[in-house]
Design an enzyme around this catalytic site. Structure first.
Site, PDB file in Angstrom:
ATOM      1  N   HIS A  20      -5.827  -2.012   7.946  1.00 59.86           N
ATOM      2  CA  HIS A  20      -4.715  -2.956   8.087  1.00 59.86           C
ATOM      3  C   HIS A  20      -3.439  -2.277   8.596  1.00 59.86           C
ATOM      4  CE1 HIS A  20      -3.705  -1.659   3.857  1.00 59.86           C
ATOM      5  NE2 HIS A  20      -2.468  -1.791   4.325  1.00 59.86           N
TER       6      HIS A  20
ATOM      7  N   ASP B 221     -11.664  -1.496   4.899  1.00 56.53           N
ATOM      8  CA  ASP B 221     -10.225  -1.262   5.109  1.00 56.53           C
ATOM      9  C   ASP B 221      -9.963   0.206   5.472  1.00 56.53           C
ATOM     10  OD1 ASP B 221      -7.563  -1.898   5.404  1.00 56.53           O
ATOM     11  OD2 ASP B 221      -7.090  -1.689   3.263  1.00 56.53           O
TER      12      ASP B 221
ATOM     13  N   SER C 297       0.125   2.875   2.364  1.00 57.14           N
ATOM     14  CA  SER C 297      -1.243   2.576   2.781  1.00 57.14           C
ATOM     15  C   SER C 297      -1.802   3.655   3.694  1.00 57.14           C
ATOM     16  CB  SER C 297      -1.292   1.233   3.519  1.00 57.14           C
ATOM     17  OG  SER C 297      -1.037   0.188   2.624  1.00 57.14           O
TER      18      SER C 297
END
Length: 540
Positions: free
Chosen positions: A267, A300, A383
């Protein structure tokens, strides 16, 4: 002749035979003290204020010898010890000196032998005092005898200032002066001290302020400390700035090898799409452009690569299966674009099934992660960053947070950390990264069944024949071979409870294709155990 307070005369020049200026010292003259010219005075009675008769040392004074100021004494009989009356020559008396009869001649400059500039005041005439005759008024100096007795009713000669104080009066005045001076000094000191105190209070003291400080210490830290871990890991952690046609974002990644491969979240690179840009900033400030090697939204995870960069330092990979709840961990990332941020915490839980994403509407981008839970602060921008153990080895890839603000569990939002962070176990990340680097795609383990995601009961229920769409159990697939039937409810995987369809997918994704699972299945109110070998599918 009365003298106020006991007057003596200063000494004139040697041999001049002239008396000096009168001295008012308040002490009678000593008896028989010789004076140049041979004159001395006898001692008067103590406190009488009157000089005694002049005494000669055997040499008679010359009669009529002129003296500066115009005064001389007539010769007294030899050995009599008495001066004759004063004789004035033609030199005018000193100005400003009152004389009997009211004459006040001007005072000439003082010369040796002249009388001092003290002023003698004639006493005022009282009742019954004789009135000087016109002849006496015309020439008062020739009739003035300083050694004669004072006229009846006339007071002693006075200075122009105040009366001479007695010894006791001077002592009292001195004491009063000392007391007054002490009081004045105390007042002045108090005022000055108060002013200085106010100044010091307002300005922080005298001179520059220097605060105490600990001495410098060696810069090294223990290898297993947070500082030691961060020092080794930071050169291998990068910040990614991603921009596309519609959106932009910031994330974190870490170096996998010396060839320039960097692991991050899917993402994070998603905004770049097919024509966007990805800029990688290293800890030392060096910047390089990167391209996507491969990505998988189901895990992910994504791999990007930079070229032309020297001195790359890969981070060592650990083993997430070795972790235990409570183990200390360190997270590094760029929360809210604050690159190189280091936080620490512990492993709060293992095998925490989470799902993230799902923004595409068809759930094709949903991530299913059997995650490590940590309380190390993780925020948007963390992230893709590494979660490290005490050896400085990567044991997870930070991916999601649970936020109290909006209830979402993806860190793509702008809410802050509440101590519920989730990381993809590095064992899973290693396998997916290798596949993405080698083939550009990642394989997913599959069971070969379709799940009823609307089932509200406990467990994961396999779809029924009348649920529509594709067949609930893929013919010849792993589930069919294991004996799974439509409507079966799978309640556990390898002895661990499963409460929903999402949890079953997460448990399956945590394994590799070809791994064997033991499934607990409930059918017609009875439980049974089935053995299933996971199949494989490529991510699209």
């Amino acid at each position: 002749m009365p003298v106020p307070g006991g007057v003596a005369f200063e000494t004139s020049s040697v041999g001049s035979g002239v008396l000096g200026a009168p001295v008012f010292d308040g002490v009678p003259s000593a008896s028989g003290v010789p004076v140049p010219g041979g004159v001395a005075f006898e001692t008067s009675s103590v406190g009488s204020g009157v000089l005694g008769a002049p005494v000669f040392d055997g040499v008679p004074s010359a009669s009529g010898v002129p003296v500066p100021g115009g005064v001389a004494f007539e010769t007294s009989p030899a050995g009599s010890g008495v001066l004759g009356p004063p004789v004035f020559d033609e030199v005018p008396p000193a100005p400003g000196v009152p004389v009997p009869g009211g004459a006040a001649p001007e005072t000439p400059p003082l010369t040796p032998g002249a009388l001092d500039a003290s002023v003698f005041v004639a006493p005022e005439a009282g009742p019954g005092s004789p009135v000087p005759s016109p002849e006496a008024s015309a020439d008062p100096w020739r009739r003035y005898d300083p050694w004669a007795a004072a006229p009846l009713g006339a007071g002693p000669l006075q200075q122009t200032g105040g009366a001479v104080l007695s010894v006791e009066q001077r002592r009292r005045r001195r004491r009063r002066g000392l007391v007054g001076g002490a009081l004045l000094l105390a007042l002045v000191s108090g005022a000055v001290g108060g002013g200085v105190g106010v100044h010091l209070e307002r300005n922080g003291g005298v001179g520059a302020v220097e605060l105490p400080q600990a001495p410098a210490e060696p810069g090294g830290r223990a290898a297993d400390s947070v500082a030691g871990i961060a020092a080794r890991a930071l050169p291998s952690v990068v910040t990614l700035h991603v921009s596309g046609s519609e959106e932009a974002g910031t994330g974190t990644g870490f170096v996998l090898d010396t060839r320039g491969h960097i692991l991050t979240n899917s993402h994070v690179v998603e905004p770049a799409g097919s024509g966007g840009e990805i800029s990688v900033v290293f800890n030392g400030g060096q910047t390089a452009e990167a391209e996507v090697v491969g990505k998988d939204s189901g895990y992910d995870l994504a791999v990007v690569r930079v070229t032309g960069v020297r001195g790359l330092r890969p981070l060592p990979l650990g083993n997430s299966d070795n972790l235990r709840v409570g183990d200390p961990v360190v997270a590094i990332g760029a929360p809210f674009d604050l690159e190189g941020t280091v936080t620490s915490g512990i492993i709060s839980a293992k095998e925490r099934p989470i799902t993230a994403g799902g923004e595409s509407g068809d759930a094709s981008d949903v991530s299913y992660v059997d995650a490590l839970q940590t309380d190390a602060p993780i925020n948007p921008g963390n992230s893709g960053g590494p979660l490290l153990d005490t050896r400085g080895q990567v044991i997870g890839i930070n991916s999601a947070i649970r936020s109290a603000a909006d209830g979402t569990d993806s860190d793509g939002g702008q809410s802050g950390s509440i101590g519920l962070g989730f990381a993809i176990p590095v064992n899973q990340g290693k396998r997916v990264a290798e596949e993405l680097i080698n083939t550009g795609r990642a394989t997913h383990p599959v069971i070969g069944v379709t799940l009823d995601m609307d089932y509200a009961g406990d467990g994961a229920r396999v779809g029924t024949d009348d649920s529509g769409g594709s067949a609930p159990v893929t013919a010849g697939g792993p589930g069919d071979r294991a004996g799974i039937r439509p409507g079966d409810v799978i309640t556990a995987v390898d002895g661990r409870r499963v409460h929903s369809g999402e949890e079953l997918i997460v448990k399956a994704r945590a394994h590799r294709p070809g791994d064997r699972l033991e499934l607990t299945v409930e059918r017609d109110g009875k439980e049974r155990t089935l053995s299933l070998v996971l199949g494989s599918s490529d991510s699209g």
